[in-house]
Design a protein around this motif. Structure first.
Motif, PDB file in Angstrom:
ATOM      1  N   ASN A 183      37.275  38.377  36.452  1.00 35.50           N
ATOM      2  CA  ASN A 183      35.989  38.989  36.084  1.00 35.50           C
ATOM      3  C   ASN A 183      35.357  39.743  37.252  1.00 35.50           C
ATOM      4  O   ASN A 183      34.547  40.645  37.037  1.00 35.50           O
ATOM      5  CB  ASN A 183      35.025  37.917  35.568  1.00 35.50           C
ATOM      6  CG  ASN A 183      35.469  37.418  34.191  1.00 35.50           C
ATOM      7  OD1 ASN A 183      35.745  38.205  33.287  1.00 35.50           O
ATOM      8  ND2 ASN A 183      35.587  36.112  34.051  1.00 35.50           N
ATOM      9  N   ALA A 184      35.719  39.372  38.483  1.00 39.59           N
ATOM     10  CA  ALA A 184      35.198  40.097  39.645  1.00 39.59           C
ATOM     11  C   ALA A 184      35.696  41.545  39.570  1.00 39.59           C
ATOM     12  O   ALA A 184      36.867  41.774  39.246  1.00 39.59           O
ATOM     13  CB  ALA A 184      35.697  39.436  40.923  1.00 39.59           C
ATOM     14  N   PRO A 185      34.821  42.526  39.843  1.00 37.09           N
ATOM     15  CA  PRO A 185      35.274  43.923  39.763  1.00 37.09           C
ATOM     16  C   PRO A 185      36.025  44.324  41.019  1.00 37.09           C
ATOM     17  O   PRO A 185      35.880  43.692  42.065  1.00 37.09           O
ATOM     18  CB  PRO A 185      33.955  44.698  39.690  1.00 37.09           C
ATOM     19  CG  PRO A 185      32.995  43.853  40.470  1.00 37.09           C
ATOM     20  CD  PRO A 185      33.411  42.418  40.257  1.00 37.09           C
ATOM     21  N   TYR A 186      36.830  45.380  40.914  1.00 39.35           N
ATOM     22  CA  TYR A 186      37.437  45.936  42.126  1.00 39.35           C
ATOM     23  C   TYR A 186      36.641  47.151  42.563  1.00 39.35           C
ATOM     24  O   TYR A 186      35.733  47.607  41.848  1.00 39.35           O
ATOM     25  CB  TYR A 186      38.920  46.254  41.900  1.00 39.35           C
ATOM     26  CG  TYR A 186      39.258  47.298  40.874  1.00 39.35           C
ATOM     27  CD1 TYR A 186      39.149  48.649  41.171  1.00 39.35           C
ATOM     28  CD2 TYR A 186      39.717  46.934  39.608  1.00 39.35           C
ATOM     29  CE1 TYR A 186      39.478  49.623  40.229  1.00 39.35           C
ATOM     30  CE2 TYR A 186      40.038  47.903  38.657  1.00 39.35           C
ATOM     31  CZ  TYR A 186      39.916  49.239  38.978  1.00 39.35           C
ATOM     32  OH  TYR A 186      40.233  50.194  38.054  1.00 39.35           O
ATOM     33  N   ILE A 187      36.969  47.681  43.734  1.00 42.62           N
ATOM     34  CA  ILE A 187      36.290  48.876  44.247  1.00 42.62           C
ATOM     35  C   ILE A 187      37.188  50.079  43.949  1.00 42.62           C
ATOM     36  O   ILE A 187      38.299  50.173  44.479  1.00 42.62           O
ATOM     37  CB  ILE A 187      36.014  48.752  45.762  1.00 42.62           C
ATOM     38  CG1 ILE A 187      35.169  47.505  46.049  1.00 42.62           C
ATOM     39  CG2 ILE A 187      35.327  50.019  46.301  1.00 42.62           C
ATOM     40  CD1 ILE A 187      34.997  47.182  47.534  1.00 42.62           C
ATOM     41  N   GLU A 188      36.713  50.966  43.097  1.00 41.81           N
ATOM     42  CA  GLU A 188      37.549  52.103  42.656  1.00 41.81           C
ATOM     43  C   GLU A 188      37.962  53.018  43.791  1.00 41.81           C
ATOM     44  O   GLU A 188      39.012  53.650  43.730  1.00 41.81           O
ATOM     45  CB  GLU A 188      36.812  52.906  41.582  1.00 41.81           C
ATOM     46  CG  GLU A 188      36.990  52.302  40.208  1.00 41.81           C
ATOM     47  CD  GLU A 188      36.443  53.170  39.084  1.00 41.81           C
ATOM     48  OE1 GLU A 188      36.045  54.325  39.338  1.00 41.81           O
ATOM     49  OE2 GLU A 188      36.390  52.654  37.960  1.00 41.81           O
TER      50      GLU A 188
ATOM     51  N   THR B 168      33.036  30.896  41.010  1.00 44.83           N
ATOM     52  CA  THR B 168      33.845  31.641  40.031  1.00 44.83           C
ATOM     53  C   THR B 168      35.341  31.413  40.252  1.00 44.83           C
ATOM     54  O   THR B 168      36.142  31.579  39.341  1.00 44.83           O
ATOM     55  CB  THR B 168      33.586  33.157  40.125  1.00 44.83           C
ATOM     56  OG1 THR B 168      33.934  33.604  41.446  1.00 44.83           O
ATOM     57  CG2 THR B 168      32.127  33.498  39.841  1.00 44.83           C
ATOM     58  N   GLY B 169      35.718  31.055  41.476  1.00 42.17           N
ATOM     59  CA  GLY B 169      37.134  30.848  41.798  1.00 42.17           C
ATOM     60  C   GLY B 169      37.934  32.147  41.779  1.00 42.17           C
ATOM     61  O   GLY B 169      39.162  32.126  41.614  1.00 42.17           O
ATOM     62  N   GLU B 170      37.232  33.267  41.948  1.00 47.16           N
ATOM     63  CA  GLU B 170      37.900  34.570  41.868  1.00 47.16           C
ATOM     64  C   GLU B 170      37.365  35.536  42.909  1.00 47.16           C
ATOM     65  O   GLU B 170      36.195  35.465  43.270  1.00 47.16           O
ATOM     66  CB  GLU B 170      37.604  35.227  40.518  1.00 47.16           C
ATOM     67  CG  GLU B 170      38.154  34.528  39.335  1.00 47.16           C
ATOM     68  CD  GLU B 170      37.707  35.228  38.048  1.00 47.16           C
ATOM     69  OE1 GLU B 170      38.227  34.858  36.996  1.00 47.16           O
ATOM     70  OE2 GLU B 170      36.843  36.127  38.096  1.00 47.16           O
ATOM     71  N   PHE B 171      38.218  36.454  43.328  1.00 54.06           N
ATOM     72  CA  PHE B 171      37.769  37.563  44.172  1.00 54.06           C
ATOM     73  C   PHE B 171      38.835  38.645  44.154  1.00 54.06           C
ATOM     74  O   PHE B 171      39.967  38.414  43.705  1.00 54.06           O
ATOM     75  CB  PHE B 171      37.479  37.091  45.613  1.00 54.06           C
ATOM     76  CG  PHE B 171      38.642  36.484  46.343  1.00 54.06           C
ATOM     77  CD1 PHE B 171      39.507  37.262  47.110  1.00 54.06           C
ATOM     78  CD2 PHE B 171      38.882  35.106  46.285  1.00 54.06           C
ATOM     79  CE1 PHE B 171      40.577  36.690  47.800  1.00 54.06           C
ATOM     80  CE2 PHE B 171      39.951  34.516  46.964  1.00 54.06           C
ATOM     81  CZ  PHE B 171      40.797  35.322  47.726  1.00 54.06           C
ATOM     82  N   VAL B 172      38.451  39.823  44.618  1.00 60.58           N
ATOM     83  CA  VAL B 172      39.405  40.925  44.726  1.00 60.58           C
ATOM     84  C   VAL B 172      39.403  41.417  46.167  1.00 60.58           C
ATOM     85  O   VAL B 172      38.330  41.644  46.749  1.00 60.58           O
ATOM     86  CB  VAL B 172      39.042  42.097  43.774  1.00 60.58           C
ATOM     87  CG1 VAL B 172      40.057  43.229  43.900  1.00 60.58           C
ATOM     88  CG2 VAL B 172      38.956  41.618  42.324  1.00 60.58           C
TER      89      VAL B 172
END
Ligand SMILES: Cc1cc2nc3c(=O)[nH]c(=O)nc-3n(C[C@H](O)[C@H](O)[C@H](O)COP(=O)(O)O)c2cc1C
Length: 191
Positions: A108-113, A64-68
């Motif tokens: 598109n990767a979600p974060y942790i609320e 995905t090439g993405e992360f949080v």
């Protein structure tokens, strides 16, 4: 009594232990705990995480090439440890730890609320170093929990009780011993 000289190994502590969230489209989101992380450039804002290719998260981040990057607090310590000892191959870590995936702004990767700070990242380069591959990433945006803003609008991260990882153990921050530049700052004269 003296000093011992040890063979090469990792002894740079304390470090943050961050929870990195990632997700492949159409699949459940995952969290991997990472201590081999760092700030590597201010402008553009860039960070790195080093991940072993055998981790379930590795392929997700690579594809995905993405992360949080989600910062951890005393309240999140147990979840951070859990996400570092269980694999997304056989667990839904968000569900098990009762964490809430939030919709990120730039990726598109979600974060942790439940985390006070979420750093949304896009991978720029992968360095295949050895046991770990380093993802060098650009920070696209930072989300913060506004409950840590004071009356003047200043973000007070340290009020969120961040934790550090030091030689196999997690700690709170402890007593404040100074602030940036205090060694050269002139003391206010007593009246
Ligand atoms: C405090 C802590 C720090 C960790 N740091 C890293 C790290 O920097 N890189 C890494 O590849 N694994 C690290 N791990 C191990 C992974 O988090 C662990 O293998 C996890 O289960 C992988 O999850 P996954 O298979 O769902 O991706 C760490 C674990 C803990 C508890």
């Amino acid at each position: 009594m003296g000093r011992e000289s040890w063979r090469a190994g990792n002894m740079l502590y304390p470090l943050p232990a961050v929870m990195v969230s990632c997700q492949r489209p159409g699949e459940k989101p995952n969290i991997i705990t990472i201590a081999w992380t760092g700030t590597i450039c201010s402008s553009p804002a860039m960070v790195s995480i080093s991940v072993r290719p055998e981790r379930y998260s590795y392929d997700i981040i690579k594809k995905t090439g993405e992360f949080v990057i989600n910062l951890t607090t005393q309240e999140l310590a147990r979840a951070a440890d859990y996400c570092g000892v269980r694999s997304g191959r056989d667990t839904d870590k968000f569900q098990e730890m009762k964490l809430t995936p939030g919709k990120s702004v730039h990726v598109n990767a979600p974060y942790i609320e439940e985390s006070p700070v979420n750093i949304e990242c896009r991978v720029k380069q992968i360095l295949e170093l050895g046991s770990h591959h380093m993802f060098i990433a650009e920070v696209l945006g930072v989300d913060i929990d506004d409950k840590y803003l004071d009356e003047s609008g200043k973000f007070c991260l340290n009020k969120a009780d961040p934790i550090v990882y030091s030689h196999g153990e997690y700690f709170g921050l402890g007593k404040k011993v100074g602030s940036f530049g205090y060694s050269v700052r002139r003391k206010k004269r007593k009246k």
